[in-house]
Design a protein around this motif. Structure first.
Motif, short mmCIF file in Angstrom:
data_model
loop_
_atom_site.label_atom_id
_atom_site.label_comp_id
_atom_site.label_asym_id
_atom_site.label_seq_id
_atom_site.Cartn_x
_atom_site.Cartn_y
_atom_site.Cartn_z
N MET A 3 0.81 -1.22 0.00
CA MET A 3 0.00 0.00 0.00
C MET A 3 0.84 1.27 0.00
SD MET A 3 -3.03 -1.11 -0.25
CE MET A 3 -4.06 0.27 0.17
N GLU A 4 2.08 1.18 0.44
CA GLU A 4 2.93 2.36 0.50
C GLU A 4 3.32 2.88 -0.88
OE1 GLU A 4 6.26 1.96 3.14
OE2 GLU A 4 5.01 0.98 4.66
N ASN A 5 3.24 2.05 -1.90
CA ASN A 5 3.66 2.46 -3.23
C ASN A 5 2.48 2.71 -4.18
OD1 ASN A 5 6.51 2.52 -2.90
ND2 ASN A 5 6.42 0.29 -2.71
N ILE A 6 1.29 2.79 -3.64
CA ILE A 6 0.12 3.12 -4.46
C ILE A 6 0.12 4.64 -4.70
CG2 ILE A 6 -2.41 3.19 -4.51
CD1 ILE A 6 -1.33 0.38 -4.73
N GLN A 7 -0.15 5.04 -5.94
CA GLN A 7 -0.21 6.47 -6.26
C GLN A 7 -1.61 7.01 -6.00
OE1 GLN A 7 0.96 6.69 -10.37
NE2 GLN A 7 3.13 6.70 -9.86
N TYR A 8 -1.69 8.25 -5.55
CA TYR A 8 -2.96 8.91 -5.28
C TYR A 8 -2.97 10.27 -5.97
CZ TYR A 8 -3.53 5.42 -1.64
OH TYR A 8 -3.65 4.22 -0.97
N ALA A 9 -4.15 10.72 -6.33
CA ALA A 9 -4.31 12.06 -6.89
C ALA A 9 -5.27 12.81 -5.97
CB ALA A 9 -4.88 12.00 -8.30
N THR A 10 -4.88 13.98 -5.54
CA THR A 10 -5.72 14.78 -4.66
C THR A 10 -6.79 15.48 -5.48
OG1 THR A 10 -3.82 15.12 -3.21
CG2 THR A 10 -5.69 16.60 -2.92
N THR A 11 -8.01 15.51 -4.95
CA THR A 11 -9.11 16.18 -5.64
C THR A 11 -9.64 17.33 -4.79
OG1 THR A 11 -10.77 14.68 -4.73
CG2 THR A 11 -9.80 14.09 -6.85
N TYR A 86 -3.49 12.08 -15.15
CA TYR A 86 -3.84 12.39 -13.76
C TYR A 86 -4.64 13.68 -13.61
CZ TYR A 86 -0.45 8.72 -13.09
OH TYR A 86 0.22 7.53 -13.16
N THR A 146 -9.24 16.97 -10.07
CA THR A 146 -7.94 16.72 -9.49
C THR A 146 -7.17 18.02 -9.34
OG1 THR A 146 -7.05 16.27 -11.70
CG2 THR A 146 -7.69 14.36 -10.39
#
Length: 148
Positions: A3-11, A86, A146
């Protein structure tokens, strides 16, 4: 799963004026309907002018979407877009959807063409297709994008 290497995009939430502009400059969205445990989502043309929100549907007498529409208590309409891997935005409209009489609303063939563009015909004949206009009485309108 790592889970530490999952990418996220802030919205972020879209401002009302951004929602208005996006809805006014796009013309295709996804109408989501349901009948009990069965879902039905269909891309449809729409027109939004800041006050009224119209959806154009077609009926050839065998329309699943119209059967689902009759059974749906609370339809939702999604308009979305993206500008890259993204960068994205979405607007979700909820409310009552009811058919309107085009003549009573001043909607003629030229208006339908202007607002919605060409009617997409699949395996039906043009003479078998009836144009039906519905108004979405928006109860809630939520926009997200995003941050990037």
């Amino acid at each position: 799963m790592d889970m530490e290497n999952i990418q996220y995009a802030t919205t972020r939430g879209l401002r009302d004026e951004d929602v208005e502009e996006l809805l006014s400059t796009h013309h295709v969205g996804v109408l989501s309907l349901a009948d009990g445990g069965d879902a039905y989502a269909v891309p449809v043309d729409y027109h939004y002018d800041g006050d009224q929100f119209y959806v154009r549907l077609t009926d050839d007498g065998e329309s699943d979407k119209l059967e689902f529409l009759a059974a749906t208590e609370r339809p939702e309409f999604l308009v979305y877009g993206h500008g890259g891997d993204y960068e994205s935005w979405s607007i979700l409209a909820r409310g009552d959807l009811h058919e309107v009489d085009p003549d009573e609303h001043g909607i003629d063939a030229a208006t339908v063409n202007d607002w919605f563009g060409p009617v997409r015909i699949f395996d039906e004949s043009v003479s078998a297709v009836e144009i039906r206009i519905f108004e979405l009485e928006v109860a809630s309108l939520v926009g997200r994008a995003t941050i990037g």
